[in-house]
Design an enzyme around this catalytic site. Structure first.
Site, PDB file in Angstrom:
ATOM      1  N   MET A 102      -5.569   4.055 -15.587  1.00 26.79           N
ATOM      2  CA  MET A 102      -6.179   4.133 -14.247  1.00 26.79           C
ATOM      3  C   MET A 102      -5.402   5.026 -13.291  1.00 26.79           C
ATOM      4  SD  MET A 102      -7.649   0.465 -13.213  1.00 26.79           S
ATOM      5  CE  MET A 102      -8.665  -0.502 -14.300  1.00 26.79           C
ATOM      6  N   GLY A 143      -7.289   8.276 -14.579  1.00 24.28           N
ATOM      7  CA  GLY A 143      -8.164   7.557 -13.659  1.00 24.28           C
ATOM      8  C   GLY A 143      -8.831   8.396 -12.580  1.00 24.28           C
ATOM      9  N   THR A 178      -8.646   0.568   0.956  1.00 24.31           N
ATOM     10  CA  THR A 178      -7.698   0.765  -0.134  1.00 24.31           C
ATOM     11  C   THR A 178      -6.434  -0.049   0.124  1.00 24.31           C
ATOM     12  OG1 THR A 178      -6.664   2.449  -1.510  1.00 24.31           O
ATOM     13  CG2 THR A 178      -6.804   2.961   0.833  1.00 24.31           C
ATOM     14  N   ASP A 216     -14.991  -0.583  -7.916  1.00 23.22           N
ATOM     15  CA  ASP A 216     -13.947  -0.075  -8.820  1.00 23.22           C
ATOM     16  C   ASP A 216     -14.323  -0.292 -10.294  1.00 23.22           C
ATOM     17  OD1 ASP A 216     -12.216   0.915  -6.903  1.00 23.22           O
ATOM     18  OD2 ASP A 216     -11.032  -0.926  -6.778  1.00 23.22           O
ATOM     19  N   ALA A 249      -2.604  -7.289 -14.859  1.00 18.73           N
ATOM     20  CA  ALA A 249      -3.350  -8.449 -14.355  1.00 18.73           C
ATOM     21  C   ALA A 249      -3.316  -8.478 -12.830  1.00 18.73           C
ATOM     22  CB  ALA A 249      -2.765  -9.731 -14.938  1.00 18.73           C
ATOM     23  N   GLY A 250      -3.233  -7.295 -12.229  1.00 21.02           N
ATOM     24  CA  GLY A 250      -3.288  -7.211 -10.766  1.00 21.02           C
ATOM     25  C   GLY A 250      -4.725  -7.042 -10.306  1.00 21.02           C
ATOM     26  N   LYS A 253      -7.460  -4.742   0.261  1.00 17.38           N
ATOM     27  CA  LYS A 253      -8.713  -5.111  -0.405  1.00 17.38           C
ATOM     28  C   LYS A 253      -9.004  -6.621  -0.334  1.00 17.38           C
ATOM     29  CE  LYS A 253      -8.844  -1.148  -3.529  1.00 17.38           C
ATOM     30  NZ  LYS A 253      -8.957  -0.660  -4.907  1.00 17.38           N
ATOM     31  N   ASN A 289      -0.392  -8.863 -20.111  1.00 17.17           N
ATOM     32  CA  ASN A 289       0.373  -8.512 -18.905  1.00 17.17           C
ATOM     33  C   ASN A 289       1.851  -8.824 -19.094  1.00 17.17           C
ATOM     34  OD1 ASN A 289       0.381  -7.542 -16.179  1.00 17.17           O
ATOM     35  ND2 ASN A 289       0.829  -9.634 -15.516  1.00 17.17           N
ATOM     36  N   ALA A 307      -6.567  -4.415  -9.791  1.00 14.51           N
ATOM     37  CA  ALA A 307      -7.405  -3.449 -10.509  1.00 14.51           C
ATOM     38  C   ALA A 307      -7.949  -4.063 -11.797  1.00 14.51           C
ATOM     39  CB  ALA A 307      -6.601  -2.187 -10.805  1.00 14.51           C
TER      40      ALA A 307
HETATM   41  P1  NDP Z   1      -1.063  -4.574  -8.559  1.00 10.69           P
HETATM   42  O1  NDP Z   1       0.195  -4.320  -7.838  1.00 10.69           O
HETATM   43  O2  NDP Z   1      -2.025  -5.609  -8.092  1.00 10.69           O
HETATM   44  O3  NDP Z   1      -0.728  -4.952 -10.109  1.00 10.69           O
HETATM   45  C1  NDP Z   1       0.214  -4.222 -10.819  1.00 10.69           C
HETATM   46  C2  NDP Z   1       0.156  -4.609 -12.306  1.00 10.69           C
HETATM   47  O4  NDP Z   1       0.948  -3.689 -13.035  1.00 10.69           O
HETATM   48  C3  NDP Z   1       0.688  -5.997 -12.612  1.00 10.69           C
HETATM   49  O5  NDP Z   1      -0.072  -6.554 -13.654  1.00 10.69           O
HETATM   50  C4  NDP Z   1       2.130  -5.705 -13.079  1.00 10.69           C
HETATM   51  O6  NDP Z   1       2.642  -6.666 -13.970  1.00 10.69           O
HETATM   52  C5  NDP Z   1       1.903  -4.420 -13.819  1.00 10.69           C
HETATM   53  N1  NDP Z   1       3.106  -3.581 -13.933  1.00 10.69           N
HETATM   54  C6  NDP Z   1       3.750  -2.894 -12.944  1.00 10.69           C
HETATM   55  N2  NDP Z   1       4.785  -2.185 -13.445  1.00 10.69           N
HETATM   56  C7  NDP Z   1       4.789  -2.429 -14.786  1.00 10.69           C
HETATM   57  C8  NDP Z   1       5.628  -1.982 -15.856  1.00 10.69           C
HETATM   58  N3  NDP Z   1       6.645  -1.142 -15.656  1.00 10.69           N
HETATM   59  N4  NDP Z   1       5.326  -2.417 -17.100  1.00 10.69           N
HETATM   60  C9  NDP Z   1       4.295  -3.242 -17.321  1.00 10.69           C
HETATM   61  N5  NDP Z   1       3.470  -3.717 -16.358  1.00 10.69           N
HETATM   62  C10 NDP Z   1       3.724  -3.302 -15.101  1.00 10.69           C
HETATM   63  O7  NDP Z   1      -1.779  -3.142  -8.668  1.00 10.69           O
HETATM   64  P2  NDP Z   1      -3.344  -2.853  -8.826  1.00 10.69           P
HETATM   65  O8  NDP Z   1      -3.877  -3.766  -9.867  1.00 10.69           O
HETATM   66  O9  NDP Z   1      -3.996  -2.830  -7.514  1.00 10.69           O
HETATM   67  O10 NDP Z   1      -3.340  -1.341  -9.360  1.00 10.69           O
HETATM   68  C11 NDP Z   1      -2.902  -1.011 -10.657  1.00 10.69           C
HETATM   69  C12 NDP Z   1      -3.005   0.487 -10.852  1.00 10.69           C
HETATM   70  O11 NDP Z   1      -4.363   0.910 -10.905  1.00 10.69           O
HETATM   71  C13 NDP Z   1      -2.348   1.284  -9.712  1.00 10.69           C
HETATM   72  O12 NDP Z   1      -1.524   2.245 -10.300  1.00 10.69           O
HETATM   73  C14 NDP Z   1      -3.506   1.942  -8.994  1.00 10.69           C
HETATM   74  O13 NDP Z   1      -3.155   3.211  -8.499  1.00 10.69           O
HETATM   75  C15 NDP Z   1      -4.538   2.067 -10.111  1.00 10.69           C
HETATM   76  N6  NDP Z   1      -5.917   2.080  -9.606  1.00 10.69           N
HETATM   77  C16 NDP Z   1      -6.667   3.218  -9.837  1.00 10.69           C
HETATM   78  C17 NDP Z   1      -7.965   3.284  -9.390  1.00 10.69           C
HETATM   79  C18 NDP Z   1      -8.753   4.525  -9.641  1.00 10.69           C
HETATM   80  O14 NDP Z   1      -9.798   4.712  -9.005  1.00 10.69           O
HETATM   81  N7  NDP Z   1      -8.336   5.375 -10.557  1.00 10.69           N
HETATM   82  C19 NDP Z   1      -8.598   2.174  -8.642  1.00 10.69           C
HETATM   83  C20 NDP Z   1      -7.718   1.018  -8.472  1.00 10.69           C
HETATM   84  C21 NDP Z   1      -6.431   1.011  -8.933  1.00 10.69           C
HETATM   85  P3  NDP Z   1       3.350  -8.029 -13.422  1.00 10.69           P
HETATM   86  O15 NDP Z   1       2.235  -8.971 -13.107  1.00 10.69           O
HETATM   87  O16 NDP Z   1       4.179  -8.474 -14.544  1.00 10.69           O
HETATM   88  O17 NDP Z   1       4.141  -7.638 -12.201  1.00 10.69           O
END
Ligand code: NDP
Length: 274
Positions: A215, A239, A63, A103, A128-129, A67, A151, A131
């Site tokens: 999620m 999620g 986690t 995932d 666009a992270g 990853k 995003n 997940a």
């Molecule tokens: P990352 O840190 O890789 O990506 C975060 C993303 O969220 C980016 O696209 C970022 O945009 C965007 N973001 C953050 N804050 C804001 C905001 N206030 N408004 C708009 N966009 C925002 O995280 P992950 O992709 O790894 O994870 C994303 C979520 O998914 C987490 O909360 C995680 O807990 C959840 N998750 C849940 C799982 C489950 O099993 N339920 C499995 C995997 C993840 P920008 O690019 O502009 O910074």
């Protein structure tokens, strides 16, 4: 008795629910195994995995924030892991370490559990992270008609679009796009909910028949789901089920048997509200 050893590795890891989930799967399927939490120092993920394997570990979940490093460590990858560039499930093999990413398929199984119609759906993926990247291929494989990635930082959505543009009807933008009609399904894969926020996006994306999935999960409804409900979404889902479903897929990779997720969902929900 010596039991087969599994673990989840992360940093932080104290609040991981994976041991609770996997122990229930083991009990339910009559498998003798142990499953522990391992806190890895940030600079020593590879050593932590190698130590675990040397001590008899047969597989582990990975986690945040490891990853991508797990992807580098694996010597063979599934197609989903390859596209995600990230691995959440490592399995020891005779010749090396197999890396998979469950995932995305976990999300699909949860959407199916909630009877969200995926075939021919117009889907909006927010974020666009890692997940978001992990669910692209499984969503397209599930037969959605069109996938739009939006995003906060538009260039990152466009980077994801480039990864899969040959595999389906995919487009990308910032959150401030002009939306012509509501989507059938909206998946919030941003981490906004973790800080009590929601993505700043127009309510035009939501109609009376829109399913909304966040999620993030927790004791309370997420800010995005709360807002979506106020806009009239037909159903909002958090999620928690995705967490259980991705774990079930990891379990089946390791043990060759797919556990039932229903009872475990309920136990986790009770655990969260306790
Ligand atoms: P990352 O840190 O890789 O990506 C975060 C993303 O969220 C980016 O696209 C970022 O945009 C965007 N973001 C953050 N804050 C804001 C905001 N206030 N408004 C708009 N966009 C925002 O995280 P992950 O992709 O790894 O994870 C994303 C979520 O998914 C987490 O909360 C995680 O807990 C959840 N998750 C849940 C799982 C489950 O099993 N339920 C499995 C995997 C993840 P920008 O690019 O502009 O910074």
């Amino acid at each position: 008795m010596i039991m087969d050893k599994y673990a989840v590795i992360g940093n932080p890891i104290a609040h991981s629910m994976s041991p609770l989930i996997h122990r229930q799967f083991a009990e339910q399927t009559g498998q003798e195994l142990s499953y522990e939490k391992i806190l890895s120092p940030l600079e020593h993920f590879s050593e932590t995995v190698q130590d675990f394997i040397r001590s008899g570990g047969m597989g582990c979940n990975v986690t945040l924030p490891f990853k991508e490093q797990a992807f580098q460590l694996a010597t063979r990858h599934s197609e989903d892991a390859e596209l995600a560039g990230a691995v959440n499930t490592l399995s020891c093999e005779e010749e090396g370490i197999f890396g998979d990413n469950t995932d995305g398929e976990g999300l699909i199984n949860d959407l199916k559990y909630h009877q969200v119609p995926l075939t021919k759906a117009r889907v909006l993926l927010i974020g666009a992270g890692g997940a978001a990247r992990g669910v692209l291929l499984p969503l397209l494989r599930a037969g959605v008609d069109a996938l739009h990635i939006a995003n906060r930082t538009p260039s990152k959505a466009q980077d994801l679009e480039k990864l899969v543009f040959k595999k389906g009807n995919v487009s990308a933008s910032g959150l401030d796009n002009k939306w012509s009609q509501p989507f059938d399904i909206i998946i919030n894969a941003s981490s906004s909910g973790l800080s009590g926020e929601r993505p700043d996006i127009s309510s035009e994306i939501i109609g009376q028949e829109t399913y909304v999935y966040d999620m993030v999960y927790g004791q309370q409804q997420t800010p995005f789901n709360q807002w979506a409900e106020q806009q009239g979404a037909v159903k909002v889902i958090d999620g928690l089920g995705m967490l259980v479903e991705q774990a079930a897929l990891s379990f089946s990779i390791w043990r060759g048997v797919m556990p039932d997720t229903q009872s475990v969902r309920q136990a986790l929900r009770n655990n969260l509200s306790a």
